[in-house]
Write an enzyme that holds these catalytic residues in place. Structure first.
Site, mmCIF file in Angstrom:
data_model
loop_
_atom_site.group_PDB
_atom_site.id
_atom_site.type_symbol
_atom_site.label_atom_id
_atom_site.label_comp_id
_atom_site.label_asym_id
_atom_site.label_seq_id
_atom_site.Cartn_x
_atom_site.Cartn_y
_atom_site.Cartn_z
ATOM 1 N N THR A 219 109.274 16.086 -69.738
ATOM 2 C CA THR A 219 110.686 15.918 -70.098
ATOM 3 C C THR A 219 110.876 14.450 -70.467
ATOM 4 O O THR A 219 110.056 13.600 -70.096
ATOM 5 C CB THR A 219 111.610 16.278 -68.922
ATOM 6 O OG1 THR A 219 111.250 15.444 -67.818
ATOM 7 C CG2 THR A 219 111.468 17.732 -68.530
ATOM 8 N N LYS B 97 135.390 13.234 -65.708
ATOM 9 C CA LYS B 97 136.417 13.729 -64.785
ATOM 10 C C LYS B 97 137.484 12.659 -64.654
ATOM 11 O O LYS B 97 137.235 11.590 -64.116
ATOM 12 C CB LYS B 97 135.796 14.060 -63.425
ATOM 13 C CG LYS B 97 134.867 15.258 -63.520
ATOM 14 C CD LYS B 97 133.826 15.251 -62.426
ATOM 15 C CE LYS B 97 132.683 16.142 -62.846
ATOM 16 N NZ LYS B 97 131.386 15.493 -62.816
#
Ligand code: AMP
Length: 552
Positions: A191, A448
């Site tokens: 990855t 958020k």
């Protein structure tokens, strides 16, 4: 699993037909045609030559002492050599480690040690990297140089055990690939490692064969116009180290189409190859498409009819329109290193072909619909499926025959990936009644603010529609009052002169039209020259957040 079923009986001499990568080469399309595989301006091979060379590489490696289960690493650009290795290395039961040459030398050293590479092929451009790390990778027994045809050799002090063509010369063109268990590991890669050390993912022969068949089927048959089919000319524009260039070289070979390999990516060369060889099918991340369209040569190259899968990161309305205005047939593909990679493609249904261009753009930039054999669920935090209302969001969780079954030497991380029996992608998405998925964010990138969630991708997409914008990234930065507030980085196209106020005014229209809420307006908009990218050309939000915080 259901118990008590009647497991099929097998005659002693019945052939169980393991799904092996070598079987992709059995097609008459691969064997019969005088079709070509082209490399930049320097090499051309017929498929017959390619087959002979792949067999030579396989037998040359065996004669050099490579045994089943050994790991053979490749550090190369997109080339015929890589294509040969895709078949030859797994073909003898060894594992092909496709090294991400864009990682830092220290991360490359980490992946080589972790994968326990025994033989490493090194393109001459990467000699400085291996010179710096070779003493620290004790498992490597042989270093093989790959010389770039037509270019002078890079000066070096390191001693190589052989050159690529010498390994081929050791082998036979009539070597027969052996049979083995279809669950034998064929490849491994890492990855991109934006958090912690890179993690190793691995795929078997069976997985790669099924991925090839399914994605080929989705692109060729499920798509109403058949995006990739006999007669196309294929050129990859995603690195072959990045999850097998999304598996497309295997599909192209199975189909027996003309293939063009561009080597290191240079916009002028890519566009020249497109023109010279009439390339019709490619794939890349949005950054590469943007780079191509901004290249001076793009103004004089006919791009119409070029079919292109855009994936690896969200495809924006602005970029999609720009490409479609030039006559390109662009659409989204989605997946991740862990999923081999393809999970979905934004295939238009037949009736959608009649839609106006702007309506088509909305579908083409969606994440898409699942390809055959992918079970895709969008789940809430309790793993309940969410309604297909295009509004409620949840995490994309998948099962397919080609998902990595864990992380190499990472039992705990593998368990977390497969929580509840589904592979958790970490991507947040909605799904409409037609089954089209749209990623709204990565779980870790959702902003958020004051108890509300803002999709950073949505704001980026709106900014991309400003005619003077080339690229945009939106991240959440800590805020004492609201928890987080969005910050945007914007790269302006060409000669355009715009400031942050122009972007704010542009976004205000979307607030007034009720597309986004007021609190989704970025608190700060930075006009910059470049946006940090990962090793595979995706926007690197982690680095942006760190930079913003350390620079205030
Ligand atoms: P990687 O493992 O480096 O290939 O990254 C996989 C991640 O890239 C996914 O989990 C997504 O967050 C992102 N990604 C890939 N394709 C798309 C797409 N079409 N739209 C949005 N994000 C994507």
């Amino acid at each position: 699993m259901l118990q008590g079923t009647r497991i099929i009986e097998r005659a002693d001499n019945a052939y169980p037909y393991p799904l092996l990568i070598k079987r992709l080469l059995d097609m008459p399309s691969v064997r019969a045609l005088n079709q070509e595989i082209i490399y930049r301006n320097t090499r051309r091979f017929t498929y017959a030559q390619f087959l002979g060379r792949a067999r030579q590489l396989a037998s040359g490696l065996s004669r050099m002492g490579v045994r089943p289960g050994d790991t053979v690493a490749f550090m190369d650009w997109d080339s015929y050599r890589y294509l040969e290795a895709y078949f030859a290395v797994p073909g003898i039961g060894a594992v092909l480690h496709t090294v991400n040459v864009r990682l830092s030398p220290d991360q490359i050293r980490f992946t080589m040690n972790h994968a326990e590479d025994t033989v490493v092929f090194v393109h001459q451009d990467f000699i400085p990297i291996v010179e710096a790390i070779r003493e620290k990778v004790p498992s490597v027994k042989k270093w093989i140089l790959i010389k770039e045809p037509g270019e002078p050799e890079t000066a070096h002090t390191m001693r190589f055990d052989a050159e690529y063509e010498e390994v081929l010369a050791l082998g036979n063109t009539d070597f027969e690939f052996p049979d083995m268990d279809e669950n034998s590991q064929a490849t491994m890669s890492y990855t991109t490692g934006t958090t912690g050390d890179p993690k190793g993912v691995y795929f078997s022969h069976r997985q790669l064969v099924l991925h090839t068949l399914s994605v080929g089927m989705a692109l060729g048959n499920i798509d109403p116009v058949g995006k990739f089919k006999a007669g196309d000319v294929y050129m990859p524009m995603t690195p072959m180290f990045h999850v097998h260039a999304w598996g497309l070289p295997y599909i192209a070979t199975l189909m027996g189409v003309k293939q063009v390999y561009p080597g290191r990516y240079e916009p002028a060369m890519l566009l020249k190859l497109r023109q010279e060889h009439k390339v019709t099918f490619s794939h890349c991340v949005p950054t590469i498409l943007q780079m191509l369209l901004s290249a001076p040569e793009a103004k004089t190259t006919d791009l119409s009819g070029w079919k292109m899968v855009i994936g690896g990161a969200a495809f924006t309305t602005g970029l999609c329109k720009q490409a479609m205005d030039l006559g390109m047939d662009v659409f989204t593909g989605y997946g991740m290193s862990e999923t081999c990679p393809i999970l979905t493609i934004s295939i238009l249904k037949p009736e959608m072909l009649e839609l106006e261009e702007s309506e088509q753009v909305d579908i083409r930039i969606k994440t898409g619909i699942a390809v055959p054999l992918v079970e895709l669920k969008i789940m809430d935090t309790e793993l309940n499926p969410i309604p297909m209302d295009n509004v409620t969001s949840g995490e994309i969780c998948v099962r397919s025959p080609w998902c990595t079954q864990g992380y190499f030497k990472g039992a705990q991380q593998g368990k977390a990936l497969w929580q509840g029996g589904y592979l958790h992608t970490g991507d947040v998405a909605v799904r409409d009644a037609n089954g089209y998925v749209r990623i709204t964010d990565r779980l870790k990138d959702v902003i958020k603010t004051g108890g509300e969630w803002i999709s950073s991708l949505e704001i980026e997409n709106l900014i991309s529609q400003h005619p003077a914008v080339r690229e945009a990234a939106v991240v959440g930065v800590p805020d004492a009052k609201w928890g987080e507030r969005p910050l945007a980085m914007v790269v302006v196209a060409g000669e355009s002169r715009i400031g942050s106020d122009d972007i704010k005014t542009f976004l205000m229209k979307f607030v007034e039209d009720g597309v986004i809420e007021k609190w989704a307006l970025p608190e700060r908009i930075l006009i910059t020259e470049t946006i940090p990218k990962t090793s595979v050309g995706k926007i690197d939000k982690k680095v942006i957040r760190v930079n913003v915080q350390s620079n205030g």
